[in-house]
Design an enzyme around this catalytic site. Structure first.
Site, short mmCIF file in Angstrom:
data_model
loop_
_atom_site.label_atom_id
_atom_site.label_comp_id
_atom_site.label_asym_id
_atom_site.label_seq_id
_atom_site.Cartn_x
_atom_site.Cartn_y
_atom_site.Cartn_z
N LYS A 104 25.84 30.42 38.03
CA LYS A 104 27.05 30.54 37.21
C LYS A 104 26.70 30.21 35.78
CE LYS A 104 31.52 31.29 37.85
NZ LYS A 104 32.17 31.98 38.99
N ASP A 144 33.82 36.36 34.69
CA ASP A 144 34.60 35.27 35.27
C ASP A 144 35.78 35.05 34.31
OD1 ASP A 144 34.41 33.25 37.61
OD2 ASP A 144 34.88 31.98 35.92
N GLY A 216 48.86 32.30 38.14
CA GLY A 216 47.78 32.89 37.35
C GLY A 216 47.89 34.40 37.40
N GLY A 218 45.67 36.68 35.66
CA GLY A 218 44.49 37.33 35.09
C GLY A 218 44.07 38.44 36.04
N ASN A 219 42.78 38.75 36.06
CA ASN A 219 42.29 39.84 36.92
C ASN A 219 42.64 39.60 38.39
OD1 ASN A 219 40.05 40.75 38.86
ND2 ASN A 219 39.85 42.21 37.19
N ALA A 220 42.29 38.43 38.92
CA ALA A 220 42.48 38.16 40.35
C ALA A 220 43.96 38.14 40.71
CB ALA A 220 41.81 36.84 40.74
N GLY A 221 44.78 37.47 39.91
CA GLY A 221 46.20 37.36 40.18
C GLY A 221 46.91 38.71 40.12
N1 GLU Z 1 33.12 35.36 38.88
C1 GLU Z 1 33.35 35.95 40.16
C2 GLU Z 1 33.34 34.87 41.24
O1 GLU Z 1 33.58 33.72 40.97
C3 GLU Z 1 32.42 37.12 40.45
C4 GLU Z 1 30.97 36.79 40.50
C5 GLU Z 1 30.06 38.01 40.63
O2 GLU Z 1 30.56 39.11 40.77
O3 GLU Z 1 28.85 37.82 40.58
O4 GLU Z 1 33.17 35.15 42.39
#
Ligand code: GLU
Length: 414
Positions: A104, A144, A216, A218-221
């Site tokens: 990360k 992210d 939230g 954002g993308n995920a929400g």
């Molecule tokens: N940031 C995303 C996660 O936390 C995606 C990570 C990725 O695709 O490598 O899973």
């Protein structure tokens, strides 16, 4: 109180290690990231002044394959947060059984207060600073919090320029024009919806007509809202960092998405009542999706959560104390390392497409994602049942066993 996400990640690991009686040395191995890089990034700001930012890249474990994980831009980024997120990536890739490890990155910055050209200089400088330790076969970053395909393109371009050739496989989450994958943008929300569908079957909850609250946007929400709605659920509440909105009859998801795109906020959507983020967590609903940050569900508010299923789109939204309370209260928590693994799964598909130069249809990507998520859900569910534990523990045990098997098969060198 400041809750340290890395301590939470270690608490989860320690608890699982105890249950499977993990060898002490291997336990220590998994507690420690293999490499931690801190870089300082001097950037010329638009006003001509130099500002120095701090960035991190943490490589937790690569026993099963190259390090994999996103890059986060946020004022509250800390090294311990990035270490926690890298550790969770190792488990996530093992659970979905993709041949990647965990890493990360993060930069301490406030992207909302920066211009696009400042962000581009910062991103390229960071790409340069970490360029020695990333690579298509070494460590493959991705988006992210507050990073997107735009930043991924800058990083791919900077890295490729340094290497003197185009290296699309160095990063995932890219725009389609330069080697991105169809289906990557919506992958986290899509994967989460598949998990929720499987979880609902287990507790005989009908998704059609189920009430959902999402913290939230954002993308995920956003994509979780869209796909759960497509499955027939009512999205009754959503929030962003400023406030939340509620409509007991269900919000019009596409209207909320359009409103947020236009105004930058969910507040002010027609026929909705304003609520706080805390009220959202505690609202009467069937499914709660924390899709914002770490440590939102704590021992102070967990007892008031009414949802039957909590599907963690964010990384680390529930503290270990809160986890225990939720389990005691009969809640089904689909842990982050399973629920949001759709993102990294399609990142893996993108990477394979980059390495083979063979590009797939949207339908193929989504079908493969569905298969991966359903298998991962069932593997976690069965492991949890076998050990008579909750899904978080099931997922940790499954992940640790897979990583340990790879470490043992490779052996410890020298
Ligand atoms: N940031 C995303 C996660 O936390 C995606 C990570 C990725 O695709 O490598 O899973």
């Amino acid at each position: 109180m400041n809750i340290n996400p890395y301590e939470n990640a270690l608490t989860q690991l320690d608890a699982a290690a105890k249950i499977i009686k993990l060898d002490e040395g291997l336990h220590e191995f998994l507690r420690t990231p293999k490499r931690v890089l801190t870089v300082s990034l001097p950037i010329k700001m638009d006003n001509g002044k130099i500002k120095v930012f701090t960035g991190y890249r943490v490589q937790h474990n690569d026993a099963r394959g190259p390090y994999k994980g996103g890059i986060r831009y946020h004022p509250n980024v800390t090294l311990d947060e990035v270490k926690a997120l890298a550790t969770w990536m190792t488990w996530k890739c093992a659970i979905t059984d993709i041949p990647l490890g965990g890493g990360k990155g993060g930069i301490v910055c406030d992207p909302k207060s920066m211009s696009i050209s400042e962000l581009e200089r910062l991103t390229r400088r960071y790409a340069y600073a970490i360029s020695d330790i990333i690579g298509a076969e070494v460590d493959v970053p991705a988006p992210d919090v507050y990073t997107s395909s735009r930043e991924m393109a800058w990083i791919m371009d900077t890295y490729s320029t340094l290497k003197g050739k185009m290296v699309p496989g160095v990063i995932t989450g890219k725009p389609l024009s330069i080697g991105g994958s169809k289906g990557r943008a919506e992958a986290t929300g899509k994967g989460l919806a598949f998990c929720v569908r499987e979880a609902a079957k287990k507790i005989n909850l009908n998704i059609k007509g189920a009430n959902v609250a999402i913290q939230g946007f954002g993308n995920a929400g956003t994509y979780s809202a869209r796909f759960l709605h497509e499955m027939g659920a009512n999205i009754i509440a959503v929030s962003d960092s400023t406030s939340g909105i509620y409509n007991s009859d269900g919000l019009d998801v596409e209207e909320v998405i359009a409103h947020k795109a236009k105004t930058g906020k969910v507040r002010g959507v027609a026929k909705s009542k304003e609520i706080t983020n805390l009220q959202l967590l505690q609202i009467e609903c069937d499914i709660l999706v924390p899709a914002a940050y770490e440590n939102q569900i704590t021992k102070d508010n967990a007892k008031d959560i009414k949802a039957k299923i909590i599907a963690e789109a964010a990384n680390g939204p529930t503290t270990p104390d809160a986890d225990k309370l939720l389990y005691k209260n009969g809640k089904m928590v689909i842990p982050d390392i399973l629920a949001n693994a759709g993102g990294v799964t399609v990142s893996y598909f993108e990477w394979v497409q980059n390495l083979t130069r063979d590009y797939w249809s949207h339908e193929k990507v989504i079908n493969m994602l569905e298969e991966k998520m359903v298998n991962a859900f069932n593997d976690v569910y069965n492991t949890a049942n076998e050990y008579e534990k909750e899904l978080r523990m099931g997922s940790m045990i499954l992940a640790i066993n897979r990583v340990v098997e790879a470490i043992n098969d490779r052996g410890i060198w020298p």
